[in-house]
Design an enzyme around this catalytic site. Sequence first.
Site, PDB file in Angstrom:
ATOM      1  N   SER A 199       0.854  -1.202   0.000  1.00 55.96           N
ATOM      2  CA  SER A 199       0.000   0.000   0.000  1.00 55.96           C
ATOM      3  C   SER A 199       0.884   1.245   0.000  1.00 55.96           C
ATOM      4  CB  SER A 199      -0.833   0.028   1.282  1.00 55.96           C
ATOM      5  OG  SER A 199      -2.180  -0.195   1.034  1.00 55.96           O
ATOM      6  N   HIS A 201       0.397   4.294   0.983  1.00 55.26           N
ATOM      7  CA  HIS A 201       0.392   5.239   2.112  1.00 55.26           C
ATOM      8  C   HIS A 201       1.284   4.800   3.270  1.00 55.26           C
ATOM      9  CE1 HIS A 201      -2.343   3.139   5.064  1.00 55.26           C
ATOM     10  NE2 HIS A 201      -2.662   2.475   3.975  1.00 55.26           N
ATOM     11  N   THR A 237     -11.515   2.383 -13.613  1.00 55.67           N
ATOM     12  CA  THR A 237     -10.603   3.398 -14.131  1.00 55.67           C
ATOM     13  C   THR A 237      -9.398   3.521 -13.213  1.00 55.67           C
ATOM     14  OG1 THR A 237     -12.490   4.562 -15.027  1.00 55.67           O
ATOM     15  CG2 THR A 237     -10.448   5.837 -14.803  1.00 55.67           C
ATOM     16  N   CYS A 325      -6.765  -0.268  12.289  1.00 49.71           N
ATOM     17  CA  CYS A 325      -7.918  -0.907  11.651  1.00 49.71           C
ATOM     18  C   CYS A 325      -8.855  -1.529  12.685  1.00 49.71           C
ATOM     19  CB  CYS A 325      -7.457  -2.002  10.689  1.00 49.71           C
ATOM     20  SG  CYS A 325      -6.190  -1.449   9.569  1.00 49.71           S
TER      21      CYS A 325
HETATM   22  N1  PMP Z   1      -1.509  -5.493   5.755  1.00 57.52           N
HETATM   23  C1  PMP Z   1      -0.778  -4.897   6.700  1.00 57.52           C
HETATM   24  C2  PMP Z   1       0.369  -5.636   7.309  1.00 57.52           C
HETATM   25  C3  PMP Z   1      -1.075  -3.594   7.108  1.00 57.52           C
HETATM   26  O1  PMP Z   1      -0.336  -3.002   8.043  1.00 57.52           O
HETATM   27  C4  PMP Z   1      -2.171  -2.924   6.511  1.00 57.52           C
HETATM   28  C5  PMP Z   1      -2.564  -1.520   6.947  1.00 57.52           C
HETATM   29  N2  PMP Z   1      -2.677  -1.376   8.320  1.00 57.52           N
HETATM   30  C6  PMP Z   1      -2.884  -3.595   5.518  1.00 57.52           C
HETATM   31  C7  PMP Z   1      -2.527  -4.869   5.161  1.00 57.52           C
HETATM   32  C8  PMP Z   1      -4.040  -2.940   4.821  1.00 57.52           C
HETATM   33  O2  PMP Z   1      -3.613  -1.849   4.089  1.00 57.52           O
HETATM   34  P1  PMP Z   1      -4.681  -0.799   3.527  1.00 57.52           P
HETATM   35  O3  PMP Z   1      -5.417  -0.301   4.736  1.00 57.52           O
HETATM   36  O4  PMP Z   1      -3.871   0.250   2.895  1.00 57.52           O
HETATM   37  O5  PMP Z   1      -5.578  -1.522   2.612  1.00 57.52           O
END
Ligand code: PMP
Length: 379
Positions: A199, A201, A237, A325
């Site tokens: 990802s 970010h 897209t 999360c």
């Molecule tokens: N896998 C791991 C190890 C992560 O740290 C994260 C984000 N906390 C994710 C997956 C999910 O990434 P995203 O929220 O950018 O989809």
Amino acid sequence: MPLIYLDHASTTPCDPRVFEAMRPFFFEQGGNPASPHQSGRWARRAVEEARETLAGFIEAQGTEIIFTGGASESNNQAVFSTAAGLKGRGRHIVASAIEHHSVLEPLRRLKREGFEVSLIKPRADGITAYEDIKSVLRTDTILVCLVHANNEIGTLQPVEATGRLCRERGIHFLVDATQTVGHIPVNVKDISCDFLSLSAHKFYGPKGVGALYVRQGIECSALILGGDQERGRRAGTLNTAGIAGLGQALKLCGEEMSTEASRESDLRDRVIDVVLKEIPAAILNGHRNKRLPNNAHFCFDGVNGEELVSALDMAGVAVSMGSACTWGRLEPSHVLKALGLDDRMALGSLRVTVGRRTTSEDIEYFLKQLKLKAEKLRS
Ligand code: PMP
């Protein structure tokens, strides 16, 4: 009061140099990369450049990259596509118990659909032992999922050895490298993985864009249907600005990664040393050195982690208990439970993750505040 951001595992601020690379795709070159005109061609060129940058960064081919909306989507796609494609061969899947929920939840759904899932607990040092994975593999195992570095406690997992084993046995191997790409070297050849997720970010790129590496020759069906983008493996897209940002973010990481990792690990070590020496009843979770350069994760017996995070927030320091999360779930983290910590200890957790802009003055201020707040909350 300073705002000191020590929650880089949760997300990193977009680097202004990344934002500058994205800007033209909002205002000047806003074409759809699938369009045949000049504006489309500009956008397409930017996407393909970012694809090559990412491929080069992890030693893959451009054709092995699918751009997605982030690592959660990438993990979902890898798991569901493997299950659908290989269920005729077997229905057994192995994963570490400390995977991110974007791996664990798809596995839960598959379990309800008749798959068998073996979750391997880490050893006391927060590392899933290669031998423990090996011991549960069967002839009907179709997939092994192993996070490269855990997002809470930051421990590095034995992906290379596990990858070699899976390759020998013809088992698909998914590595969630969301916490490692851009921070430490990640090479899909060394890891011998079939899927790798990331990802933007997490490495100073924009939020909402990521990628899934799929090894040449491995089937990967789309999770999102409705268009031929990404060679039919992900409809929709393309997020041109986001993808250009991902590419630029990786270029910067490539230039700065080794000096930054050593600078960050010095800050991390200072945090660990002071906390273990000066805060009573504190434990470090995870191996002392086999961890991300920017991660320190503790439990404080007798301190409520949520109250501690709030108290530090009031003092101008952003830290977390663990994964963003799952914030607000009020249950101890599945990672700390898998480590064998009891609920009381697990609810006293604190994750400190430093980043590109963290200074040693920030760390000294944080440590001073932490000592004050932990003592106050304990009494
Ligand atoms: N896998 C791991 C190890 C992560 O740290 C994260 C984000 N906390 C994710 C997956 C999910 O990434 P995203 O929220 O950018 O989809």
